[in-house]
Write an enzyme that holds these catalytic residues in place. Structure first.
Site, PDB file in Angstrom:
ATOM      1  N   ILE A  60     -20.879  15.128  38.224  1.00  0.00           N
ATOM      2  CA  ILE A  60     -21.713  16.315  38.055  1.00  0.00           C
ATOM      3  C   ILE A  60     -21.146  17.179  36.939  1.00  0.00           C
ATOM      4  O   ILE A  60     -19.952  17.487  36.927  1.00  0.00           O
ATOM      5  CB  ILE A  60     -21.789  17.121  39.364  1.00  0.00           C
ATOM      6  CG1 ILE A  60     -22.344  16.249  40.490  1.00  0.00           C
ATOM      7  CG2 ILE A  60     -22.666  18.365  39.183  1.00  0.00           C
ATOM      8  CD1 ILE A  60     -22.326  16.915  41.846  1.00  0.00           C
ATOM      9  N   CYS A  61     -22.011  17.563  36.003  1.00  0.00           N
ATOM     10  CA  CYS A  61     -21.603  18.375  34.856  1.00  0.00           C
ATOM     11  C   CYS A  61     -21.705  19.855  35.225  1.00  0.00           C
ATOM     12  O   CYS A  61     -22.750  20.483  35.068  1.00  0.00           O
ATOM     13  CB  CYS A  61     -22.485  18.059  33.647  1.00  0.00           C
ATOM     14  SG  CYS A  61     -22.078  19.014  32.171  1.00  0.00           S
ATOM     15  N   MET A  62     -20.613  20.407  35.749  1.00  0.00           N
ATOM     16  CA  MET A  62     -20.549  21.820  36.106  1.00  0.00           C
ATOM     17  C   MET A  62     -19.164  22.336  35.769  1.00  0.00           C
ATOM     18  O   MET A  62     -18.153  21.751  36.158  1.00  0.00           O
ATOM     19  CB  MET A  62     -20.836  22.029  37.603  1.00  0.00           C
ATOM     20  CG  MET A  62     -22.264  21.761  38.016  1.00  0.00           C
ATOM     21  SD  MET A  62     -22.509  22.006  39.808  1.00  0.00           S
ATOM     22  CE  MET A  62     -22.120  23.761  39.961  1.00  0.00           C
TER      23      MET A  62
END
Length: 266
Positions: free
Chosen positions: A194-196
């Site tokens: 997840i790109c966070m």
């Protein structure tokens, strides 16, 4: 250990190994004895645990209502379990274990959890490995509609995440990935990473609660217009691939920084 601290531990255990647990159930618990059931396909075993006044310096005494010598031998090995391995955490610091127990207690008490927005399960009863099911997303989103279709097709209506914690938690973030279903958009990368920013060392704060992270991921999936890829190869999501994608993500953003979208973009 004080009586109040032991009561908190018992309450946590009872919430995890509840009366509907498929394998291990706590039937009753007090400050000096716990009665449990271990369920197999062949039988239900009744197991007792006596807690002495010297706990946790002196481990509990376990015994089982069975004539099987193999079962007795297994329970004897429980006397070697140290406090740091409580709840299946084979390795980990006392600080991380205490914080994770607090996080789990707070989750079970939270209104969002009680409302059925998400569910939490310990993988192999390890405090350092969680499966989190996102059960509810914005009803006006395409992802919500996709989950309804998924329920009709496969009998599943949740997004399964895995949270993996290291013994330096809460100073480092958990590693979080999507396990299923396969998604497009929603800032989900190859392998399910997840790109966070908040899931990286750069953006993480030890003050963050795990529930707030869960809710932020749920909102980010909707904001990123995540859609379920029906018929996709499910094997494309794996721990190894997710770790590779996460490593690449961190390297890119350490070099270029993070993009903050305009407010009108959400």
């Amino acid at each position: 250990m004080s009586g109040s601290a032991l009561k908190q531990e018992l309450k946590l255990l009872e919430s995890i190994f509840h009366q509907r647990h498929e394998r291990f159930r706590i039937v009753s618990g007090s400050l000096d004895e716990i009665s449990c059931q271990f369920i197999t396909q062949e039988q239900i075993l009744l197991i007792h645990c006596n807690i002495t006044e010297s706990y946790p310096s002196v481990p509990p005494i376990w015994f089982v209502e069975s004539d099987d010598p193999n079962l007795a031998a297994v329970l004897e090995r429980l006397t070697d379990i140290k406090k740091s391995s409580t709840l299946g955490a084979v390795s980990g610091s006392v600080q991380a274990t205490d914080r994770l127990m607090k996080e789990l207690r707070d989750i079970y008490r939270s209104e969002s959890f009680k409302a059925g927005n998400y569910a939490v399960e310990l993988v192999n009863d390890s405090l350092y490995d969680w499966n989190v099911k996102i059960l509810k997303v914005d009803q006006d989103s395409a992802l919500h509609n996709d989950l309804q279709i998924l329920r009709e097709k496969e009998g599943i209506d949740f997004i399964l995440l895995n949270f993996s914690f290291k013994d330096n938690f809460p100073f480092d973030p958990p590693f979080v990935r999507v396990v299923s279903p396969v998604l497009s958009g929603g800032y989900v990368l190859g392998g399910g990473a997840i790109c966070m920013e908040l899931l990286t060392k750069q953006g993480w704060s030890s003050a963050y609660s795990i529930e707030s992270v869960i809710m932020q991921i749920s909102a980010t999936l909707v904001k990123g217009k995540a859609r379920i890829q029906f018929g996709a190869n499910k094997s494309q999501y794996s721990l190894t691939r997710a770790q590779q994608s996460y490593k690449s993500l961190v390297q890119i953003h350490e070099k270029n920084g993070w993009y903050t979208p305009p407010k009108e973009d959400g």
